[in-house]
Enzyme design. Structure first.
Site, PDB file in Angstrom:
ATOM      1  N   HIS A 265      32.315   6.159 -63.696  1.00  0.00           N
ATOM      2  CA  HIS A 265      32.522   5.047 -64.644  1.00  0.00           C
ATOM      3  C   HIS A 265      33.987   5.088 -65.084  1.00  0.00           C
ATOM      4  O   HIS A 265      34.893   5.042 -64.260  1.00  0.00           O
ATOM      5  CB  HIS A 265      31.509   5.234 -65.790  1.00  0.00           C
ATOM      6  CG  HIS A 265      31.358   4.085 -66.730  1.00  0.00           C
ATOM      7  ND1 HIS A 265      31.890   2.840 -66.518  1.00  0.00           N
ATOM      8  CD2 HIS A 265      30.708   4.000 -67.948  1.00  0.00           C
ATOM      9  CE1 HIS A 265      31.577   2.038 -67.534  1.00  0.00           C
ATOM     10  NE2 HIS A 265      30.861   2.733 -68.414  1.00  0.00           N
ATOM     11  N   HIS A 306      32.100  -0.915 -56.520  1.00  0.00           N
ATOM     12  CA  HIS A 306      31.587  -1.269 -57.845  1.00  0.00           C
ATOM     13  C   HIS A 306      30.124  -1.633 -57.721  1.00  0.00           C
ATOM     14  O   HIS A 306      29.721  -2.227 -56.721  1.00  0.00           O
ATOM     15  CB  HIS A 306      32.371  -2.457 -58.432  1.00  0.00           C
ATOM     16  CG  HIS A 306      32.196  -2.575 -59.900  1.00  0.00           C
ATOM     17  ND1 HIS A 306      31.139  -3.254 -60.458  1.00  0.00           N
ATOM     18  CD2 HIS A 306      32.925  -2.073 -60.922  1.00  0.00           C
ATOM     19  CE1 HIS A 306      31.234  -3.158 -61.769  1.00  0.00           C
ATOM     20  NE2 HIS A 306      32.303  -2.456 -62.087  1.00  0.00           N
ATOM     21  N   ASP A 364      40.157   0.412 -61.862  1.00  0.00           N
ATOM     22  CA  ASP A 364      40.705   1.747 -62.104  1.00  0.00           C
ATOM     23  C   ASP A 364      41.746   2.154 -61.083  1.00  0.00           C
ATOM     24  O   ASP A 364      42.544   3.056 -61.329  1.00  0.00           O
ATOM     25  CB  ASP A 364      39.572   2.784 -62.111  1.00  0.00           C
ATOM     26  CG  ASP A 364      38.725   2.636 -63.339  1.00  0.00           C
ATOM     27  OD1 ASP A 364      39.291   2.348 -64.396  1.00  0.00           O
ATOM     28  OD2 ASP A 364      37.502   2.785 -63.243  1.00  0.00           O
TER      29      ASP A 364
HETATM   30  N1  CMC Z   1      34.054   5.701 -51.229  1.00  0.00           N
HETATM   31  C1  CMC Z   1      33.278   5.819 -50.127  1.00  0.00           C
HETATM   32  N2  CMC Z   1      32.054   5.297 -49.981  1.00  0.00           N
HETATM   33  C2  CMC Z   1      31.563   4.610 -51.031  1.00  0.00           C
HETATM   34  C3  CMC Z   1      32.293   4.431 -52.226  1.00  0.00           C
HETATM   35  C4  CMC Z   1      33.580   4.999 -52.305  1.00  0.00           C
HETATM   36  N3  CMC Z   1      34.334   4.859 -53.412  1.00  0.00           N
HETATM   37  N4  CMC Z   1      31.565   3.726 -53.112  1.00  0.00           N
HETATM   38  C5  CMC Z   1      30.409   3.454 -52.489  1.00  0.00           C
HETATM   39  N5  CMC Z   1      30.413   3.982 -51.224  1.00  0.00           N
HETATM   40  C6  CMC Z   1      29.341   3.837 -50.202  1.00  0.00           C
HETATM   41  C7  CMC Z   1      28.119   4.663 -50.545  1.00  0.00           C
HETATM   42  O1  CMC Z   1      28.202   5.958 -49.974  1.00  0.00           O
HETATM   43  C8  CMC Z   1      27.017   3.825 -49.955  1.00  0.00           C
HETATM   44  O2  CMC Z   1      27.061   4.002 -48.550  1.00  0.00           O
HETATM   45  P1  CMC Z   1      25.674   3.890 -47.695  1.00  0.00           P
HETATM   46  O3  CMC Z   1      25.184   2.483 -47.903  1.00  0.00           O
HETATM   47  O4  CMC Z   1      26.095   4.172 -46.295  1.00  0.00           O
HETATM   48  O5  CMC Z   1      24.738   4.917 -48.254  1.00  0.00           O
HETATM   49  C9  CMC Z   1      27.479   2.385 -50.206  1.00  0.00           C
HETATM   50  O6  CMC Z   1      28.916   2.478 -50.253  1.00  0.00           O
HETATM   51  C10 CMC Z   1      26.946   1.792 -51.516  1.00  0.00           C
HETATM   52  O7  CMC Z   1      27.381   2.590 -52.588  1.00  0.00           O
HETATM   53  P2  CMC Z   1      26.481   3.065 -53.798  1.00  0.00           P
HETATM   54  O8  CMC Z   1      26.931   4.430 -54.233  1.00  0.00           O
HETATM   55  O9  CMC Z   1      25.030   2.885 -53.470  1.00  0.00           O
HETATM   56  O10 CMC Z   1      26.879   1.992 -54.885  1.00  0.00           O
HETATM   57  P3  CMC Z   1      26.632   2.089 -56.428  1.00  0.00           P
HETATM   58  O11 CMC Z   1      26.572   0.695 -56.916  1.00  0.00           O
HETATM   59  O12 CMC Z   1      25.483   2.979 -56.756  1.00  0.00           O
HETATM   60  O13 CMC Z   1      27.960   2.816 -56.970  1.00  0.00           O
HETATM   61  C11 CMC Z   1      30.133   3.175 -57.800  1.00  0.00           C
HETATM   62  C12 CMC Z   1      29.058   2.135 -57.469  1.00  0.00           C
HETATM   63  C13 CMC Z   1      31.251   2.480 -58.582  1.00  0.00           C
HETATM   64  C14 CMC Z   1      29.536   4.278 -58.702  1.00  0.00           C
HETATM   65  C15 CMC Z   1      30.663   3.782 -56.479  1.00  0.00           C
HETATM   66  O14 CMC Z   1      31.224   2.745 -55.685  1.00  0.00           O
HETATM   67  C16 CMC Z   1      31.706   4.870 -56.732  1.00  0.00           C
HETATM   68  O15 CMC Z   1      31.331   6.012 -56.985  1.00  0.00           O
HETATM   69  N6  CMC Z   1      33.037   4.515 -56.669  1.00  0.00           N
HETATM   70  C17 CMC Z   1      34.073   5.477 -56.929  1.00  0.00           C
HETATM   71  C18 CMC Z   1      34.218   5.688 -58.425  1.00  0.00           C
HETATM   72  C19 CMC Z   1      34.882   4.518 -59.121  1.00  0.00           C
HETATM   73  O16 CMC Z   1      35.922   4.030 -58.692  1.00  0.00           O
HETATM   74  N7  CMC Z   1      34.279   4.091 -60.266  1.00  0.00           N
HETATM   75  C20 CMC Z   1      34.848   3.054 -61.108  1.00  0.00           C
HETATM   76  C21 CMC Z   1      34.018   1.802 -61.176  1.00  0.00           C
HETATM   77  S1  CMC Z   1      34.942   0.452 -61.912  1.00  0.00           S
HETATM   78  C22 CMC Z   1      35.141   0.899 -63.556  1.00  0.00           C
HETATM   79  C23 CMC Z   1      33.910   0.735 -64.343  1.00  0.00           C
HETATM   80  O17 CMC Z   1      33.510  -0.419 -64.565  1.00  0.00           O
HETATM   81  O18 CMC Z   1      33.342   1.764 -64.735  1.00  0.00           O
END
Ligand code: CMC
Length: 424
Positions: A265, A306, A364
């Site tokens: 987050h 995201h 971010d």
């Molecule tokens: N790098 C590599 N792979 C990723 C990433 C990433 N940053 N984010 C998602 N994926 C992959 C994930 O492994 C999954 O792959 P598969 O479908 O093959 O299993 C797919 O993309 C979908 O991701 P998810 O984890 O199911 O998506 P989510 O909605 O649960 O998570 C997130 C969203 C923001 C937590 C995640 O994208 C992440 O951890 N990003 C990095 C941390 C980050 O930048 N966070 C800030 C968010 S913006 C500020 C805020 O509003 O808080």
């Protein structure tokens, strides 16, 4: 609001009719509240398919990359408004008239100082404590100082607490930084605007008061606007959940700060810079991209992806533009970390893995680069996010308390032992 109906067919039971709710924009929502009468409930870890509340504050269309506050697009607010005006909008539902704005700004300025005794609270922390750890503590501690605005059933008290929080967050954030530096804490200056005052308290000292660059103050103000609210994310939902038990607003915001801290987050802005440090050189990017794609490796590219945006994050677009302005103002043209960030962005945007999963740079990714250029240490990045998000949190808290609500109490799918006897 609920003309359409959905029918749920459960094997061996009578069909259940569920009303379909329609918002002003956005997808229809199936109202499952009556399901509990059938002895069943829904299972949705991570709230992927669940609206936890009704709200009129912020709307996101993740497919289109749209973010609206009270109907106004974020790009327009970032360009034509300022942070305190956006705060007024979020808190009150409409943009202020000139008179209302002047009154609001004056009220905020009247609340910028914190109780003198609160300063002593900082001494309990180690100098090398993470600023977010200190923020969780000192913001929660506000409830020990401002007893006169803790009656959550009193709309005036709620208003005063909201003002206090918006006004005092920059002061507390800067105090946290000064404490870590071993420098004297600076009092707020009410002749400065919100962003200028924050930069003054961060970077000036009693022996040297330097003028604040208008370009940097404007960039800071934009960063605040871009982080002001983002509907029902983890920290806002935490604030609502804490508030639903009747907890006081300062305790609720402290809970929000704790939820924001995580790297998935708000902690991502700090994590982006840590990741760039770890990558170190453009020649290592390919190896890190491979790690990010590897299912068996928990590493993720920080600042990408995201939960809601499956298109460009509109905040990231404004942030990138602000980033260019700040780097130009500061004359930074050949920063190796920036070069690394830009190369990473380029590769990720063209790599099929990221394209297929709609993993765009998020807010971010760029905010960390701007904050670093302004001279803010990485450990303060999430504090700045918390400072700016406080108005969103408190707007949601106020909205919840102003209409009928129930204590938030999710259910669970129990998969542990059934009842068994203790035989000794
Ligand atoms: N790098 C590599 N792979 C990723 C990433 C990433 N940053 N984010 C998602 N994926 C992959 C994930 O492994 C999954 O792959 P598969 O479908 O093959 O299993 C797919 O993309 C979908 O991701 P998810 O984890 O199911 O998506 P989510 O909605 O649960 O998570 C997130 C969203 C923001 C937590 C995640 O994208 C992440 O951890 N990003 C990095 C941390 C980050 O930048 N966070 C800030 C968010 S913006 C500020 C805020 O509003 O808080």
């Amino acid at each position: 609001m609920a003309d359409k109906k959905a029918q749920l067919i459960i094997e061996g039971a009578a069909p259940v009719e569920l009303p379909i709710l329609t918002g002003t924009v956005g997808p229809d929502v199936i109202d499952v509240r009556s399901l509990t009468a059938t002895g069943r409930f829904t299972f949705d870890p991570g709230f992927m398919s669940t609206a936890s509340c009704e709200s009129k504050i912020t709307y996101i269309d993740g497919d289109q990359g749209i973010l609206l506050h009270r109907g106004y697009p974020i790009e327009q607010l970032a360009e034509q408004s300022d942070y305190l005006e956006t705060c007024y909008l979020l808190l009150n539902g409409e943009l202020p008239t000139a008179e209302e704005k002047a009154r609001f700004v004056s009220t905020i300025k009247n609340h910028t100082m914190v109780h003198e005794q609160l300063k002593t609270f900082f001494n309990g922390f180690r100098r090398d404590a993470h600023p977010m750890a200190i923020m969780c503590g000192v913001v929660g501690a506000l409830s020990a100082f401002y007893h006169d605005s803790l009656d959550i059933k009193n709309p005036h008290h709620r208003e005063v607490s909201a003002m206090r929080l918006v006004a005092k967050m920059p002061t507390l954030a800067a105090m946290t930084y000064k404490y870590s530096m071993g420098q004297p804490m600076m009092y707020p200056r009410n002749d400065l605007n919100y962003a200028e005052n924050f930069l003054h308290m961060m970077f000036n000292t009693p022996c040297e008061i330097k003028p604040i660059s208008p370009v940097l103050a404007k960039a800071m103000d934009k960063i605040f606007i871009l982080h002001a609210d983002h509907e029902q994310n983890a920290s806002t939902s935490t604030v609502r959940l804490a508030g639903s038990s009747g907890a006081n607003p300062f305790a609720c915001i402290a809970a929000g700060i704790a939820a924001l801290w995580g790297p998935a987050h708000g902690g991502a802005n700090e994590a982006v810079l840590a990741m760039l440090d770890e990558i170190g050189d453009v020649s290592n990017i390919d190896a890190f991209i491979a790690k990010a794609k590897d299912k068996d490796d928990p590493f993720k590219l920080m600042g990408f992806g995201h939960r809601v945006y499956k298109n460009r994050d509109p905040r990231a677009t404004v942030m990138k533009q602000t980033c260019d302005e700040v780097l130009k103002e500061l004359g930074i043209t050949d920063d190796p970390q920036l070069e690394l960030a830009m190369r990473l962005e380029e590769i990720a945007l063209t790599d099929p893995y990221f394209i297929e999963r709609s993993l765009y740079p998020n807010v971010d990714f760029y905010s960390g680069i701007i904050l670093k250029a302004i001279g803010i240490p990485t450990s303060m990045f999430t504090v700045i996010f918390a400072l700016a998000r406080t108005v969103g949190w408190i707007s949601h808290w106020k909205e919840m308390l102003s209409s009928p609500y129930k204590i938030g109490r999710p259910r669970q799918l129990y998969t542990g032992y059934p009842q068994r006897d203790l035989k000794k």
